[in-house]
Scaffold this motif. Sequence first.
Motif, PDB file in Angstrom:
ATOM      1  N   ASP A 167       0.843  -1.217   0.000  1.00  0.00           N
ATOM      2  CA  ASP A 167       0.000   0.000   0.000  1.00  0.00           C
ATOM      3  C   ASP A 167       0.869   1.255   0.000  1.00  0.00           C
ATOM      4  N   GLN A 168       1.960   1.201   0.820  1.00  0.00           N
ATOM      5  CA  GLN A 168       2.847   2.371   0.871  1.00  0.00           C
ATOM      6  C   GLN A 168       3.454   2.665  -0.507  1.00  0.00           C
ATOM      7  N   ILE A 169       3.855   1.568  -1.218  1.00  0.00           N
ATOM      8  CA  ILE A 169       4.447   1.750  -2.546  1.00  0.00           C
ATOM      9  C   ILE A 169       3.434   2.396  -3.489  1.00  0.00           C
ATOM     10  N   HIS A 170       2.200   1.867  -3.495  1.00  0.00           N
ATOM     11  CA  HIS A 170       1.165   2.474  -4.355  1.00  0.00           C
ATOM     12  C   HIS A 170       0.916   3.923  -3.963  1.00  0.00           C
ATOM     13  N   ASN A 171       1.071   4.226  -2.664  1.00  0.00           N
ATOM     14  CA  ASN A 171       0.881   5.614  -2.207  1.00  0.00           C
ATOM     15  C   ASN A 171       1.856   6.586  -2.870  1.00  0.00           C
ATOM     16  N   VAL A 172       3.094   6.095  -3.063  1.00  0.00           N
ATOM     17  CA  VAL A 172       4.113   7.036  -3.590  1.00  0.00           C
ATOM     18  C   VAL A 172       4.418   6.802  -5.071  1.00  0.00           C
ATOM     19  N   LEU A 173       3.752   5.788  -5.690  1.00  0.00           N
ATOM     20  CA  LEU A 173       4.091   5.445  -7.082  1.00  0.00           C
ATOM     21  C   LEU A 173       3.907   6.635  -8.025  1.00  0.00           C
ATOM     22  N   VAL A 174       2.807   7.350  -7.841  1.00  0.00           N
ATOM     23  CA  VAL A 174       2.548   8.506  -8.732  1.00  0.00           C
ATOM     24  C   VAL A 174       3.675   9.537  -8.596  1.00  0.00           C
ATOM     25  N   SER A 175       4.075   9.778  -7.348  1.00  0.00           N
ATOM     26  CA  SER A 175       5.155  10.746  -7.123  1.00  0.00           C
ATOM     27  C   SER A 175       6.422  10.307  -7.857  1.00  0.00           C
ATOM     28  N   LEU A 176       6.765   9.010  -7.742  1.00  0.00           N
ATOM     29  CA  LEU A 176       7.975   8.506  -8.417  1.00  0.00           C
ATOM     30  C   LEU A 176       7.852   8.625  -9.931  1.00  0.00           C
ATOM     31  N   LEU A 177       6.677   8.253 -10.448  1.00  0.00           N
ATOM     32  CA  LEU A 177       6.466   8.312 -11.903  1.00  0.00           C
ATOM     33  C   LEU A 177       6.644   9.732 -12.420  1.00  0.00           C
ATOM     34  N   LEU A 178       6.111  10.689 -11.689  1.00  0.00           N
ATOM     35  CA  LEU A 178       6.178  12.075 -12.171  1.00  0.00           C
ATOM     36  C   LEU A 178       7.588  12.660 -12.001  1.00  0.00           C
ATOM     37  N   HIS A 179       8.321  12.169 -10.985  1.00  0.00           N
ATOM     38  CA  HIS A 179       9.694  12.680 -10.820  1.00  0.00           C
ATOM     39  C   HIS A 179      10.667  12.052 -11.824  1.00  0.00           C
ATOM     40  N   LEU A 180      10.149  11.147 -12.677  1.00  0.00           N
ATOM     41  CA  LEU A 180      10.995  10.664 -13.784  1.00  0.00           C
ATOM     42  C   LEU A 180      11.322  11.793 -14.763  1.00  0.00           C
ATOM     43  N   VAL A 181      10.531  12.902 -14.708  1.00  0.00           N
ATOM     44  CA  VAL A 181      10.872  14.070 -15.545  1.00  0.00           C
ATOM     45  C   VAL A 181      11.352  15.226 -14.678  1.00  0.00           C
ATOM     46  N   ASP A 182      11.833  14.901 -13.470  1.00  0.00           N
ATOM     47  CA  ASP A 182      12.360  15.924 -12.563  1.00  0.00           C
ATOM     48  C   ASP A 182      13.477  16.704 -13.269  1.00  0.00           C
ATOM     49  N   PRO A 183      13.558  18.011 -13.006  1.00  0.00           N
ATOM     50  CA  PRO A 183      14.619  18.785 -13.670  1.00  0.00           C
ATOM     51  C   PRO A 183      16.029  18.339 -13.260  1.00  0.00           C
ATOM     52  N   ASN A 184      16.164  17.654 -12.111  1.00  0.00           N
ATOM     53  CA  ASN A 184      17.506  17.234 -11.668  1.00  0.00           C
ATOM     54  C   ASN A 184      17.789  15.809 -12.134  1.00  0.00           C
ATOM     55  N   PRO A 185      18.856  15.619 -12.947  1.00  0.00           N
ATOM     56  CA  PRO A 185      19.117  14.283 -13.512  1.00  0.00           C
ATOM     57  C   PRO A 185      19.402  13.215 -12.451  1.00  0.00           C
ATOM     58  N   GLN A 186      19.988  13.637 -11.298  1.00  0.00           N
ATOM     59  CA  GLN A 186      20.257  12.645 -10.242  1.00  0.00           C
ATOM     60  C   GLN A 186      18.969  12.121  -9.634  1.00  0.00           C
ATOM     61  N   VAL A 187      17.962  13.008  -9.477  1.00  0.00           N
ATOM     62  CA  VAL A 187      16.650  12.575  -8.949  1.00  0.00           C
ATOM     63  C   VAL A 187      16.019  11.579  -9.919  1.00  0.00           C
ATOM     64  N   VAL A 188      16.165  11.861 -11.232  1.00  0.00           N
ATOM     65  CA  VAL A 188      15.611  10.945 -12.245  1.00  0.00           C
ATOM     66  C   VAL A 188      16.245   9.562 -12.106  1.00  0.00           C
TER      67      VAL A 188
END
Length: 1635
Positions: free
Chosen positions: A1487-1508
């Motif tokens: 459940d915790q993973i599903h809670n943050v999955l959207v956040s992770l998916l959207l940070h795949l286009v984060d302006p910082n390449p290390q975060v990606v």
Amino acid sequence: MDDTDVEQVTLALLDAATDKDSEVQEQVRKSMLTLGKQQPDKVLTMCQEYLLKHPKLAVSHRVVILQTIELVVGCRIDEISYPRIKSIISLASDEMTRTKEVIPDWQQAASNILVAVGNKHINDIMEEILSKFQPGHLPHFFVVQTLANLSDSNVYGMVPFLNAILGTMLPMLSIAKQDNMKWVFSSALCHFSDSILEYLANLDKAPDPTVRKDTFSSEICAAFDILFNNWLQSRESKLRLTVADAVGSMCHLMASDKLEEQIPKLIPAILSMYKKNNEHYIISKSLCQVIDASVNMGSRVLETQLDSLLFALHHQVSGPVDYNNPPTVKNHNEILRCFSLLANSFPDRLLVFVLQKMENSNERNRVGSLAVLRHLINSTTSTMENKKLMILTSIRQPMADHGNKVKKRVVQVISAMAHHGYLELEGGELLVRFIVQNCALPDTYQRSQKPTDPEEVTNEALRSMCDNTLHLLTTTVGQLAEVLWPKLLYYLTPPQFSNATTPLCKSLIELGSKMKNNQEASFNIDFKQEVNLPSPQTLMIRMLVNAAFPFESRDHGAPSLSLLQILSTNIHPNTEILWEKEIPPLLSIIDESTAESLDKKHWDEKLLKFLSKTLATIDDDKWVCQLAAEATRYLSTYNNAVEEKSFLYRFIGVTLKQCFNNEVVKKQLQEILLTARHNDAVEREGVAMGIGLCANSHLEGTLAKLDEFGKSDAFKKSPSIFNLLKERNDVEVEKVKSTLILCYGQVALNAPPEKILNRIDQDILRCISKHFNTKVLGIKVETKDLTMKLSLIQSVGLIAKAISVCVKKQGYVFSRKQELITVMLDFIKAEPADSMRTPVRHLVMTTCANLMPLDPVLSENESFDLLKVCVNSVFSLPPETHTPEKTKDEEMLDPKQKKALYKDTLAALQELLKSFLARDPTPDGLQSVLKHIESWLSSGQDYERERAVTTTAHLLAYYLDNLTVKNMVSFHNLGALLGRLSPRCSDPQLAVRTAAVDCIYSLLYIQLRYEGFSLDYKDEGVDSLLPLKERLENPDHSVLYKTCSDLTKVISKRLPQQQLTTFLFMLFEGLIDSQANCCRASSVIINTLLKNRGGGLQELVPEMLEVLHGRLQSITEEQVRVAAGQTVLILASQHLQIVINTLVNQPLPFDSWTSEMWMALGADPIIASQILEMVMEKLSIMAPYVERESMMRGPSTKMATNQPLAMTCGLKELLLNGQSQEPAVSLFPQLFSCLVVRLGASVGVLAPKDKNAKHAASVHVAGVATDALRILIARAQLDEVMKRLDEDKAWDAMKEANTHINGVTLLARAMAKHAGPRLPAIVECLCPSLNNIYECQRITITAFFSELLNHHVVTELMLIDVLMNNMMERISDPCCSVRMLSVRGLGNIAEGSPEKVNKYAKELLAAMSSGMEEKDDPDKLITLEAMSGLSKVLLYLDKKNVHLLVVYIFMKIKPFLESENDEIRCASIHLMGNLSKFGSGEPVFKDQIHNVLVSLLLHLVDPNPQVVKACKFAMRVCAPVVGSEQITTMFQNHLHEDKSLHYGEFINDLTKYLIQDFPSMLNFYHISVIQFFKSHWPEVRAGAAMFIGFLLGNLPEEHFSHLNMGTITKGLVMLLQDPDPVVRVKAAEAMGHFH
């Protein structure tokens, strides 16, 4: 999906249609079109309603919406309901005609909709449009425009309506008053006419095949009257052109009688337009249509217009054609079409007109006529068939034109004529001549100037065109062979065609080989019957002279030889077999050479040998005599090419040599001497060489002819041969004499040896001295004309050579030797000392060297004078690069000639000196030669030294090679010579250095020979000198001085004791040499010599020490300083305490002398150890700095204390001495720890201010400690540590406060990786300092220890417990930085010793948890370290140790996911990934993973390449926990840190899997995504819009109930107004999925 959502989205898109960003506009249009394609009726309805609701909408906005309607209609016409079609027609019609004024963009967009609909619903469209096209009323501009466009796009639909439309339109024409209405009616009539003609041309496809041309004739005629009679006279040029265009198209539809009636008015009217308009293409097109229509109906009136038509058309065709401007090209082509049409009806008149125009000398007229003529020859072949002779005659006029533009056109016409059989006719050969003439054009000279006229035709361009034309005529027009073969041979011999030789030869080779292979009779040429052909002899002469200069005249050498081979049987039947064997190797030489690389002398010899073989093979004296006669006659053609002429003289010489008819020989020799241009040096030499070659077979005859020619009465004033020559050529008598003098020299050289000796005195020298016009014997020679001088010198040299060849076989005393040498020396003395412009020196010395071996021998005084004059004359010359001022009479030499002249002159001098040594090979003989050179050896000028030393080397080598010792002799002056030459071994000039070693090598071997060693004795020491030369090529000083030192060791072994003093005396002189390098070399040589043989010179040492301090300050040469500095070491080792006390109290920073003294202290290992221990003890107890309060109440400053700083500086200098290595290594752990602690206390500390020393502040306190540490590590030979630290730029980092921690970390890392065994002792020394009161030192040591834990080596060395305990203690240090570093160290255990992690699990988790909750952490640095550390530790912790804490840690991390600090965001995501393995199989964790999955998916286009990267890692490792095989596979395949990700495709696929595998969670997901619509980062907002877009695009109908479409719609509408255009683009794209 609810209709209202689609409506809301469409509405939002309609609102955004004029976004200020062009990419957003483009995406909005795409999305509207996408929605329109899916739901055309709905979207079209909304567009209509939007326009109706907003009657005052900006025009640009209306246009976008109308364009969208047009696009949707265009691609979905079949799917749109009929009622909607009707309403769209109504809307578009209304939009188009709402305002009477013309607003093009808006009304055009509406018109385009009607045209698009009209492709299918033509009847409805016509119903609507015709309602606005009522009789008696002027229609709207765009109503007419729409009708015109409809007739284009739907020909078959529109033509049936045109009759009616024309009927309604006719009355309107007369009431149209405004230009724009007249324009649109004219344009429409043009379109209508074109449509009708297309319809009539394709009646088989037409819906109504009964339509005829006359259906429209009356309306078209009526319209024609108005357009032609009224509108064509308009002032508006755009209208006039459109009317003209329409009139042209309408002509084809008019009744024949009506057209016939109009032609007399119509053609003049159109022609008159050329003057009023700049755009001629439309006019020409219209004119062409009128002519076409007239010709088609067989007009009789057309002929009456012919004159005016031809004049106008000719004017047009003569205009420039700009190929970068398509309308001018189109206009030109239309005009040519007009000419073609007229040629078919009026061929005679047209041709007479064009040819008359061609006679006009005006360039434009000619170019135009030629363009027409070429077009007619190519396009109307049958019409022109009986006009060929007339055309052939007329083309001669422009052929005489001088302009290249005209010539270019003529060549094009000739090319066309050749393909249509003109060249075979009488007069065709003139055209061929024209082509050849232009193949021979010279280059256009001003290469740097750009042509101002873009149409200019350069000579190169025209020549290249003619080359290609000649090639094409040869290869593609078969019937021309008879015209070209063998007539082209004529052009090979006249000089004016020389530049055409290459293309001519290629064509002849092509033709000849084809005929030869086919065994055609015409291949064999009858030279007597053919008119104007050169004889076979002349051809052979020309081809061979060409071959001698293969890269002249566009590389004519190879083609000339190849042609000669093809023509062999035509030249002479006997040559074929020989030439097939001999010519191909010659061609290979040319092929492998370039103009620069070809050895010209060798090449000429090969060709003359080839000639000789050929003549022997021909074996026909009559033929050979004719060849000689023709060659002599042919000489004058080369008057402008002297090199070629010189070769031809040698050609004649070889030919005469093989000619047996003595009368012919005499006659040709007489002819040559009479006609030669004696003023020219190259020609004189050529004549002499030719006559010399002839003398080989005809010695008697040649000498007789020369004697006869030079009889003394020729020089009297009576009418003699010389007077005749003078009258003819203005030849100076001296120049003729010069030729004769040279001839005698060449005769001597070339004559058979057995016949020449008894001729030299009587015939040859007597004649030479007679012509030189002076009595040599006993009388001082007056220097004469330079030409005669050079000829005399050369001739004497050639005679000396000839004698030396002969005397090998028979003895001979050359009585005139001394007199000739005296003459030669006078020539040299007369040369200017400051320059060398002539080869006098070179030739004189070569001649003297040739004379030297001959008897009798010179006296001592004579030898001295000769040597002195020659050496000084050459050595004193300025360098090659020197350019003297040009005098009036003399020409400057080019650099290449100058270089060759200098090289030859120096070589000649060396040969002369060797010839002297050969006469007296003893030490005295050597001294008598070298005494002339010694003074030049140490000259201040590089070039003079180089000449002197290289000459000395040559002489000594020669002396050694020719040395025979008969009894023991002392080689006096060895010491003096070595003393002069050995410092030259480090001369700045490489050539001097290597030559000096050669000199010493030779001198030492000469000494060995005089000591009695045998010839084959090899001395190892002396032989070791030669390999030293390679080292001398390296200009590096240390290499040079090491080499000097090695060289000295050899000399000292071989130098006799009695020569030592002289040698040293010379070397001390060398210390003040003109070259600094040689001063240094002298000092090195002195030191080396003193070490090896200085036993008796020790009394000088005290004296040297006394002056040491003064010398150190005054010596500027580094190498000499070092040599003197060696003494300091002894001095310092004797007075240690005083020296140390003095040096520590020296002002800071130390001057260079103080530094040198500190360095000296490292020489003795025992003393160095004592000093190092003393310094470390002092540094540990003395305060490193004092705090000073700031005057301005700012932060306090740290000021370094003086003594510890001075000691650190001294320590640094001491360690610089390489001999300090032993003590440095034995005390390494203590020294290293001491300097690290000192460094910690030095960072950010200022240098003390000393009142006596102004510059004290320039000491960088931390920099000194860093330098000392750096030198220590180098001394300990930790090369890998050094390499690492240098690569990482760690030294700079360590000494600056803001990068100090990073620098110390790099230091610890390098030590752990490359110096592990030294760490236990270092850690032991550092531990006590962790409790120091100085915070800065605690930071440095904690940073060092923290990094050590990153490496496994600490476990291997059993240091782990000590370090971990220290880190645990520092967790509660009052200093924030120390606490941060201790958390970092604890985390590092996972990297360094993962197997120990579980041992310290409890402490680690406690430390990290408290780190994440740290309150006194303004920059969140401790939090960041705690998360990073925990990430690393988790990889190795057992599940049981973490299990209960997973969710707790997860909850702590979650707030950091959206932190604005990039590093914290990155660390928290990474940590989450590492937690995943502890949560697998736990529903709570899933459940915790599903809670943050959207956040992770959207940070795949984060302006910082290390975060990606972190997101990719976390999602990949969490994938198995998500609970979907498809998603797991997808994450693991696509999310690799180093691979790029196509985000759009990835999200698109992911939404499909989410819909399939988690339909129940769609509500949760889309609500989570919508929250990111307000994210801080535009990239994430854009990503959220994409996510929603793809989710909607992939969602089946039944799942729409899970989504809150109202919120989505509202969110996207909001994003469509986002400040960032990228977000707006993605929102618009997402809206495209609402269907």
